[in-house]
Design a protein around this motif. Structure first.
Motif, mmCIF file in Angstrom:
data_model
loop_
_atom_site.group_PDB
_atom_site.id
_atom_site.type_symbol
_atom_site.label_atom_id
_atom_site.label_comp_id
_atom_site.label_asym_id
_atom_site.label_seq_id
_atom_site.Cartn_x
_atom_site.Cartn_y
_atom_site.Cartn_z
ATOM 1 N N SER A 43 0.824 -1.174 0.050
ATOM 2 C CA SER A 43 0.000 0.095 0.026
ATOM 3 C C SER A 43 0.868 1.175 -0.218
ATOM 4 O O SER A 43 1.948 1.181 0.358
ATOM 5 C CB SER A 43 -0.867 0.085 1.084
ATOM 6 N N ARG A 44 0.414 2.475 -0.371
ATOM 7 C CA ARG A 44 0.933 3.712 -0.386
ATOM 8 C C ARG A 44 1.501 4.009 0.809
ATOM 9 O O ARG A 44 2.763 4.516 0.965
ATOM 10 C CB ARG A 44 0.192 4.550 -0.973
ATOM 11 N N ALA A 45 0.802 3.697 1.997
ATOM 12 C CA ALA A 45 1.300 4.344 3.430
ATOM 13 C C ALA A 45 2.858 3.608 3.496
ATOM 14 O O ALA A 45 3.585 4.074 4.207
ATOM 15 C CB ALA A 45 0.330 3.661 4.457
ATOM 16 N N PHE A 46 2.910 2.267 3.380
ATOM 17 C CA PHE A 46 4.019 1.469 3.572
ATOM 18 C C PHE A 46 5.099 1.827 2.638
ATOM 19 O O PHE A 46 6.285 2.211 2.867
ATOM 20 C CB PHE A 46 3.903 -0.017 3.682
ATOM 21 N N ALA A 47 4.851 1.611 1.254
ATOM 22 C CA ALA A 47 5.658 2.316 0.367
ATOM 23 C C ALA A 47 6.369 3.724 0.498
ATOM 24 O O ALA A 47 7.523 3.942 0.095
ATOM 25 C CB ALA A 47 5.182 2.037 -0.862
ATOM 26 N N ALA A 48 5.594 4.517 0.901
ATOM 27 C CA ALA A 48 5.920 5.940 0.983
ATOM 28 C C ALA A 48 7.112 5.727 2.026
ATOM 29 O O ALA A 48 8.163 6.741 1.912
ATOM 30 C CB ALA A 48 4.769 6.802 1.470
ATOM 31 N N ASN A 49 7.007 4.975 3.076
ATOM 32 C CA ASN A 49 8.090 4.735 4.280
ATOM 33 C C ASN A 49 9.406 4.142 3.698
ATOM 34 O O ASN A 49 10.172 3.787 4.758
ATOM 35 C CB ASN A 49 7.519 4.366 5.584
ATOM 36 N N GLY A 50 9.432 3.363 2.608
ATOM 37 C CA GLY A 50 10.496 2.410 2.001
ATOM 38 C C GLY A 50 10.384 1.200 2.938
ATOM 39 O O GLY A 50 11.531 0.949 3.257
ATOM 40 N N LEU A 51 9.400 0.752 3.654
ATOM 41 C CA LEU A 51 9.681 -0.402 4.555
ATOM 42 C C LEU A 51 9.688 -1.580 3.742
ATOM 43 O O LEU A 51 8.656 -1.867 2.834
ATOM 44 C CB LEU A 51 8.571 -0.365 5.484
ATOM 45 N N GLU A 52 10.439 -2.439 4.197
ATOM 46 C CA GLU A 52 10.619 -3.742 3.528
ATOM 47 C C GLU A 52 10.205 -4.985 4.426
ATOM 48 O O GLU A 52 10.602 -4.808 5.554
ATOM 49 C CB GLU A 52 11.816 -4.032 2.945
ATOM 50 N N LEU A 53 9.436 -5.900 3.979
ATOM 51 C CA LEU A 53 8.944 -6.954 5.087
ATOM 52 C C LEU A 53 9.570 -8.065 4.340
ATOM 53 O O LEU A 53 9.484 -8.593 3.325
ATOM 54 C CB LEU A 53 7.397 -7.056 5.033
ATOM 55 N N ARG A 54 9.961 -9.181 5.380
ATOM 56 C CA ARG A 54 10.294 -10.511 5.250
ATOM 57 C C ARG A 54 9.343 -11.384 6.193
ATOM 58 O O ARG A 54 9.213 -10.919 7.037
ATOM 59 C CB ARG A 54 11.801 -10.655 5.235
ATOM 60 N N ASN A 55 8.892 -12.630 5.440
ATOM 61 C CA ASN A 55 8.257 -13.345 6.291
ATOM 62 C C ASN A 55 8.862 -14.610 6.481
ATOM 63 O O ASN A 55 9.530 -15.276 5.583
ATOM 64 C CB ASN A 55 7.021 -13.642 5.594
ATOM 65 N N HIS A 56 8.592 -15.256 7.781
ATOM 66 C CA HIS A 56 9.565 -16.447 8.271
ATOM 67 C C HIS A 56 8.619 -17.274 9.109
ATOM 68 O O HIS A 56 8.415 -16.801 10.165
ATOM 69 C CB HIS A 56 10.730 -16.090 8.581
ATOM 70 N N PRO A 57 8.143 -18.480 8.718
ATOM 71 C CA PRO A 57 7.524 -19.392 9.660
ATOM 72 C C PRO A 57 8.253 -19.667 11.094
ATOM 73 O O PRO A 57 9.514 -19.923 10.656
ATOM 74 C CB PRO A 57 7.155 -20.566 9.085
ATOM 75 N N ALA A 58 7.844 -19.792 12.120
ATOM 76 C CA ALA A 58 8.523 -20.304 13.456
ATOM 77 C C ALA A 58 8.467 -21.766 13.196
ATOM 78 O O ALA A 58 7.490 -22.476 12.522
ATOM 79 C CB ALA A 58 7.848 -19.727 14.675
ATOM 80 N N SER A 59 9.315 -22.157 13.864
ATOM 81 C CA SER A 59 9.607 -23.583 14.098
ATOM 82 C C SER A 59 8.071 -24.153 15.241
ATOM 83 O O SER A 59 8.182 -23.479 16.043
ATOM 84 C CB SER A 59 10.857 -23.832 14.834
ATOM 85 N N ASP A 60 7.397 -25.000 14.919
ATOM 86 C CA ASP A 60 6.406 -25.538 15.790
ATOM 87 C C ASP A 60 6.460 -27.090 15.644
ATOM 88 O O ASP A 60 6.284 -27.720 14.950
ATOM 89 C CB ASP A 60 4.898 -24.885 15.073
ATOM 90 N N PRO A 61 6.768 -27.666 16.835
ATOM 91 C CA PRO A 61 7.299 -29.102 16.947
ATOM 92 C C PRO A 61 5.700 -29.842 16.902
ATOM 93 O O PRO A 61 5.787 -31.057 16.683
ATOM 94 C CB PRO A 61 7.949 -29.396 18.373
ATOM 95 N N ASP A 62 4.481 -29.238 17.074
ATOM 96 C CA ASP A 62 3.414 -29.886 17.174
ATOM 97 C C ASP A 62 2.691 -29.712 15.809
ATOM 98 O O ASP A 62 1.352 -30.077 15.758
ATOM 99 C CB ASP A 62 2.579 -28.985 18.039
ATOM 100 N N TRP A 63 3.438 -29.158 14.788
ATOM 101 C CA TRP A 63 2.762 -28.975 13.506
ATOM 102 C C TRP A 63 3.783 -29.531 12.486
ATOM 103 O O TRP A 63 5.028 -28.986 12.210
ATOM 104 C CB TRP A 63 2.523 -27.696 13.027
ATOM 105 N N ASP A 64 3.362 -30.664 11.658
ATOM 106 C CA ASP A 64 4.356 -31.096 10.786
ATOM 107 C C ASP A 64 3.803 -31.023 9.104
ATOM 108 O O ASP A 64 2.630 -31.469 8.964
ATOM 109 C CB ASP A 64 4.437 -32.638 11.071
ATOM 110 N N PRO A 65 4.490 -30.227 8.460
ATOM 111 C CA PRO A 65 3.603 -29.912 6.939
ATOM 112 C C PRO A 65 3.514 -31.042 6.314
ATOM 113 O O PRO A 65 3.011 -31.063 5.317
ATOM 114 C CB PRO A 65 4.820 -29.074 6.488
ATOM 115 N N ASP A 66 4.223 -32.266 6.627
ATOM 116 C CA ASP A 66 4.098 -33.405 5.924
ATOM 117 C C ASP A 66 3.091 -34.393 6.277
ATOM 118 O O ASP A 66 2.623 -35.353 5.743
ATOM 119 C CB ASP A 66 5.272 -34.233 5.559
ATOM 120 N N ARG A 67 2.655 -34.055 7.768
ATOM 121 C CA ARG A 67 1.679 -35.090 8.221
ATOM 122 C C ARG A 67 0.458 -34.247 9.140
ATOM 123 O O ARG A 67 -0.071 -34.910 9.947
ATOM 124 C CB ARG A 67 2.452 -35.964 9.258
ATOM 125 N N TRP A 68 0.092 -33.240 8.827
ATOM 126 C CA TRP A 68 -0.573 -32.288 9.732
ATOM 127 C C TRP A 68 -2.092 -32.826 9.845
ATOM 128 O O TRP A 68 -2.721 -32.799 10.931
ATOM 129 C CB TRP A 68 -0.699 -30.764 9.206
#
Length: 94
Positions: A43-68
């Motif tokens: 959005s313009r509000a964030f772009a105007a401030n020049g902010l960059e976002l990176r997204n990273h999932p946390a480790s969760d021992p109770d959630w397995d992406p292969d067997r959820w």
């Protein structure tokens, strides 16, 4: 609620002079959270401030992406999150 949190988060970043951030969340809502934050950062509000976002999932021992789907509560958490992801597209602003 989410919009208010995003505005507060953006203000906090800019007040501290930060130009980027890593958004960390549990793995099952990670995709939806990434979409929501990416939309906000595009959005313009964030772009105007020049902010960059990176997204990273946390480790969760109770959630397995292969067997959820084989155990609770991972199955319910994931299915609810899939519904929320769909709703975020159907009811997207802008």
């Amino acid at each position: 609620m989410a919009d208010r949190c995003l505005r507060r988060w953006r203000r906090s970043l800019t007040e501290r002079g930060l130009r980027s951030a890593i958004f960390v969340t549990s793995p099952y809502p990670q995709r939806r959270a990434s979409i929501v934050f990416s939309r906000a950062f595009a959005s313009r509000a964030f772009a105007a401030n020049g902010l960059e976002l990176r997204n990273h999932p946390a480790s969760d021992p109770d959630w397995d992406p292969d067997r959820w789907w084989t155990r609770e509560p991972a199955r319910t958490l994931t299915l609810v999150e899939i519904a929320k992801l769909g709703a975020s597209f159907v009811f997207a602003k802008g």
